[in-house]
Scaffold this motif. Sequence first.
Motif, PDB file in Angstrom:
ATOM      1  N   GLU A  91     -32.297 -24.422 -58.596  1.00 30.65           N
ATOM      2  CA  GLU A  91     -31.929 -23.633 -59.774  1.00 30.65           C
ATOM      3  C   GLU A  91     -30.873 -22.571 -59.470  1.00 30.65           C
ATOM      4  O   GLU A  91     -30.303 -21.970 -60.387  1.00 30.65           O
ATOM      5  CB  GLU A  91     -33.161 -22.923 -60.334  1.00 30.65           C
ATOM      6  CG  GLU A  91     -34.297 -23.847 -60.736  1.00 30.65           C
ATOM      7  CD  GLU A  91     -35.302 -24.078 -59.614  1.00 30.65           C
ATOM      8  OE1 GLU A  91     -36.435 -24.462 -59.928  1.00 30.65           O
ATOM      9  OE2 GLU A  91     -34.953 -23.853 -58.431  1.00 30.65           O
ATOM     10  N   PRO A 150     -36.670 -28.184 -56.935  1.00 29.77           N
ATOM     11  CA  PRO A 150     -36.961 -26.972 -57.713  1.00 29.77           C
ATOM     12  C   PRO A 150     -37.775 -25.974 -56.904  1.00 29.77           C
ATOM     13  O   PRO A 150     -38.621 -26.343 -56.082  1.00 29.77           O
ATOM     14  CB  PRO A 150     -37.760 -27.503 -58.908  1.00 29.77           C
ATOM     15  CG  PRO A 150     -37.389 -28.946 -59.015  1.00 29.77           C
ATOM     16  CD  PRO A 150     -37.161 -29.403 -57.610  1.00 29.77           C
ATOM     17  N   GLY A 157     -32.823 -19.002 -59.833  1.00 30.29           N
ATOM     18  CA  GLY A 157     -33.241 -18.874 -61.216  1.00 30.29           C
ATOM     19  C   GLY A 157     -34.019 -17.615 -61.539  1.00 30.29           C
ATOM     20  O   GLY A 157     -34.459 -17.439 -62.676  1.00 30.29           O
ATOM     21  N   ARG A 193     -23.737 -24.710 -58.538  1.00 28.32           N
ATOM     22  CA  ARG A 193     -24.156 -24.601 -59.928  1.00 28.32           C
ATOM     23  C   ARG A 193     -23.246 -23.607 -60.644  1.00 28.32           C
ATOM     24  O   ARG A 193     -23.021 -22.497 -60.166  1.00 28.32           O
ATOM     25  CB  ARG A 193     -25.619 -24.152 -60.034  1.00 28.32           C
ATOM     26  CG  ARG A 193     -26.146 -24.150 -61.479  1.00 28.32           C
ATOM     27  CD  ARG A 193     -27.633 -23.857 -61.548  1.00 28.32           C
ATOM     28  NE  ARG A 193     -28.428 -24.889 -60.907  1.00 28.32           N
ATOM     29  CZ  ARG A 193     -28.734 -26.066 -61.466  1.00 28.32           C
ATOM     30  NH1 ARG A 193     -28.274 -26.352 -62.685  1.00 28.32           N
ATOM     31  NH2 ARG A 193     -29.471 -26.933 -60.813  1.00 28.32           N
ATOM     32  N   THR A 225     -29.765 -21.036 -63.125  1.00 27.82           N
ATOM     33  CA  THR A 225     -30.378 -21.423 -64.399  1.00 27.82           C
ATOM     34  C   THR A 225     -30.969 -20.245 -65.159  1.00 27.82           C
ATOM     35  O   THR A 225     -31.150 -20.318 -66.368  1.00 27.82           O
ATOM     36  CB  THR A 225     -31.485 -22.469 -64.167  1.00 27.82           C
ATOM     37  OG1 THR A 225     -32.467 -21.920 -63.269  1.00 27.82           O
ATOM     38  CG2 THR A 225     -30.922 -23.748 -63.569  1.00 27.82           C
TER      39      THR A 225
END
Length: 344
Positions: A137, A147, A171, A235, A298
Amino acid sequence: MGFFGAEHAILQAPLGPDLSCPELVAAVSNAGGMGFLRAPDQDRSDIVKKLIQRTRELTERPFGIGVVLAFPHEKTITVALEEKVAALWVFWDDFPAEKVEKCHQAGVKVVHQVGSVEEAVKAAQAGVDALVVQGVEAGGHVRSKTPLLVLLPAVVDALRGYNIPIIAAGGIVESRGYVAALALGAQGVCLGTRFLATPECTAHPLYKKKLLEAGVSETDYTDLYGRSRWRAPHRVIRTPFHEQWKSELPSDGTEVGQPIIGRTTIYDRDEEVPRFSGKVPNSSTSGDVESMAMYAGTGVGLIHEIVPAASVVNGLVEGAQAIIQQLGRSVDPGLSRERLTTMV
């Protein structure tokens, strides 16, 4: 819970290449967390020394410096040890026991960021002082394919025989994520994207605006940017440019030979920014900024305002304590309320 002399085990990730400026790092450390500079990828000892010395002018609290091991780094590490920063953060390669020991001889702790159980065990065996476990994330360059909800407890289980603090990353932007990480076995958290959205960070204003506008499903795990320099997955925010090109650039395509879409100054060097470059837009960047890589995790969809770095740290602590107290009243988590409260 303290961390290497800091009041709280809240780490600010080394945001690169120059977004983790001395002002941001010092603000995090002054608030009781632990800030980390990001070393230049060119292994420039002169810049590293200036960054450390400037940060020392702004804080008397512990701080560290992050090094990407995929790039030349020997001079950087030498200066970090000579300057006796509190911690050296290493990422994206092995850091063997002899190098860890060299850091320890200089009085410098070693934080190794990992993305798998295997990497975590290897780093623990090398004698590092703490692990940052990065889930898929996370924003920026991402080592993990798993994850955090799965990877973190797996690492905790694998390292039960070691007395090494484990820090969760990926995240996490606010107190609910902090408490969730503690529940999964972490002793602290690392935040990157949340600290981008602070006035102290030197990210470009449009980049910060995009952070606030992005929704919870508006990041992409990709390898579109900076392929010729470092073909590592990352990301980013799903900007219109990204959505247009993510399937158009051939798998063997790179930024080499692409049109120049802007310019930027990184530390003291003026550089061109070609299309698909991995260079992150900082406050000096000009040109088509919206078409540049904007790294984010995220959790970006939970960021709604620009707040000072100290407010981020304080909000994490106060919010986590409130959540834990509420949990203590409503459920029996298997730990005393006093023990839970002291974890933050």
